[in-house]
Design an enzyme around this catalytic site. Structure first.
Site, PDB file in Angstrom:
ATOM      1  N   HIS A 347       0.817  -1.224   0.000  1.00 15.66           N
ATOM      2  CA  HIS A 347       0.000   0.000   0.000  1.00 15.66           C
ATOM      3  C   HIS A 347       0.842   1.262   0.000  1.00 15.66           C
ATOM      4  O   HIS A 347       2.023   1.269   0.373  1.00 15.66           O
ATOM      5  CB  HIS A 347      -0.967   0.004   1.194  1.00 15.66           C
ATOM      6  CG  HIS A 347      -0.296   0.105   2.541  1.00 15.66           C
ATOM      7  ND1 HIS A 347       0.020   1.307   3.117  1.00 15.66           N
ATOM      8  CD2 HIS A 347       0.084  -0.857   3.423  1.00 15.66           C
ATOM      9  CE1 HIS A 347       0.575   1.097   4.301  1.00 15.66           C
ATOM     10  NE2 HIS A 347       0.624  -0.208   4.511  1.00 15.66           N
ATOM     11  N   CYS A 366       2.350  -5.213   6.956  1.00 15.65           N
ATOM     12  CA  CYS A 366       2.095  -4.879   5.553  1.00 15.65           C
ATOM     13  C   CYS A 366       3.314  -4.177   4.951  1.00 15.65           C
ATOM     14  O   CYS A 366       4.251  -3.811   5.656  1.00 15.65           O
ATOM     15  CB  CYS A 366       0.863  -3.993   5.427  1.00 15.65           C
ATOM     16  SG  CYS A 366      -0.690  -4.879   5.696  1.00 15.65           S
TER      17      CYS A 366
END
Length: 429
Positions: A347, A366
């Site tokens: 992301h 992440c």
């Protein structure tokens, strides 16, 4: 085949002597049958070599969340067909185009490392000393001998340069001073580092060759690469998980992008960060958060007053909280999804300052991207955009792309190889 020992294989398995005999016969006789026999034998041996090089090691704990991403034994027909599609068969074989470029660079780096450091004397240097340029301590004689220099007690320019080169290759600060960490690395000897190189080669073995369109994320160095059509298309820095919230070794298929994403805040952060702010007088609205009834696809909103925030802060109750889309959202403007039960994805991020740091292990697992828009253009062939400000707009990729999250604590460099800190403590497993 003759060089296959570098891949942990045995050249004897491919019967190179018989292959050479068949080639000699074909050259001498020049008839169709002799050429065909040689061609078939070479093709079978080549297919066997490729299959053996591609075979994953048992000790590598890569988790495959999509069958499409899991390495499968290639059939001889698949091997020969892939080779026939390469623009140059010679280049394809010389560069081992069926293997990851990272694997081949690390393979060469291992040979360079052993040539540079492997044959030096295994001399032990006393711990607790600090040797520096200009010094004349008796231990300097041992240091010179350990690094293959002439006898003497002088810490001269040649010794300082050799120490700096050793430090660079072993992930240490190249200051030319032999302190505690440098002496410990010297005393470890080359065998330990060769084992680390072999371990990292096995981790890289499962990565696809560059003719497969794919993305590689290395959590140890916090970098990302993307490949297609036999070439590296680009690379960028990333931010990976902390020691406590590690980015896992896993592989899956990136299937869609989400624009204007929410950030679903992990429960432990709601307990440690969000609840104390609410108890100190902040509001969900001022923080651009909202509380939800559950983790379903269509949860009901919860009023701030309906939640026992003291119980949440004490870890006695949980509540789902998410951050609304926008410029300050922790997900940035876009995230790339390969659905998995660990909630891991790639992301965008508004925290640009972290990319200037050498150590980039700050996320909750992440992968934060240095340039999400550039990667988006590679995925879609254009810049992904939204038609409105509506949250969570999902855009399927034209074709799913494999992504491999790995962990390489030995990485190839322009000079040879560099060993990185084992942040997650996986090398000893």
């Amino acid at each position: 085949m003759a060089d296959s020992e570098a891949d942990g294989l045995s050249p004897r398995d491919y019967d190179a002597r018989d292959l050479k005999r068949l080639i000699d016969v074909a050259d001498t006789e020049g008839n169709t049958k002799a050429l065909a026999r040689a061609d078939l034998a070479l093709s079978r041996a080549f297919a066997a070599l490729v299959a053996d090089m591609r075979r994953p090691a048992r000790g590598v704990k890569m988790r495959y969340i999509d069958q499409e991403a899991e390495p499968k034994p290639p059939s001889p027909a698949d091997v020969v067909r892939a080779a026939s599609l390469a623009p140059s068969l010679t280049d394809y074989i010389q560069t081992a185009g069926w293997m990851s470029a990272l694997y081949m660079r690390l393979r060469s780096a291992r040979a360079h490392y052993l040539d540079t450091w492997g044959g030096l004397p295994a001399v032990q240097i006393p711990e607790g000393v600090k040797l520096r340029p200009g010094g004349k301590a008796p231990e300097i004689t041992l240091l010179r001998h350990r690094l293959g220099l002439s006898d003497g007690i002088a810490y001269d320019k040649a010794l300082a340069a050799k120490v700096k080169a050793f430090q660079t290759d072993h992930g240490l600060k190249p200051d030319g001073v032999a302190g505690a960490m440098t002496i410990a690395a010297l005393n470890d000897g080359p065998d330990r580092y060769d084992r680390l190189l072999a371990l990292n080669l096995e981790r890289a073995r499962v990565l696809p060759g560059p003719w497969t369109r794919h993305v590689v994320v290395d959590a140890a160095s916090a970098r990302l690469w993307y490949y297609s059509k036999g070439a590296l298309d680009g690379t960028m820095k990333v931010v990976a998980g902390t020691k406590e919230t590690q980015t896992p070794m896993m592989a899956g298929m990136i299937r869609y992008a989400t624009l204007n994403p929410y950030w679903n805040i992990p429960s432990d952060l709601v307990e440690r960060k969000v609840a104390p702010k609410i108890l100190s007088g902040a509001s969900l609205k001022s923080l651009r958060y909202e509380a939800l009834s559950d983790w379903s696809a269509n949860p009901a909103p919860l009023a701030q007053s309906a939640i026992d925030w003291r119980a949440v802060a004490a870890g006695q109750s949980e509540v789902r909280v998410r951050q609304l889309p926008g410029g300050n959202n922790a997900m940035g403007r876009i995230k790339f999804m390969f659905p998995n039960d660990l909630g891991i994805y790639l992301h965008d991020t508004p925290q640009r300052d972290l990319f200037a740091k050498e150590d980039r292990h700050y996320s909750n697992g992440c992968v934060r991207l240095e340039d999400a828009q550039r990667l988006g253009r590679w995925f879609f062939g254009k810049t992904p955009t939204t038609d409105s400000d509506a949250p969570e707009q999902h855009e399927p990729l034209p074709q799913p792309v494999p992504v491999f999250l790995t962990y390489l604590t030995a990485v190839p460099t322009a000079q040879g190889v560099q060993f990185l800190p084992d942040v997650y403590g996986r090398d000893g497993e």
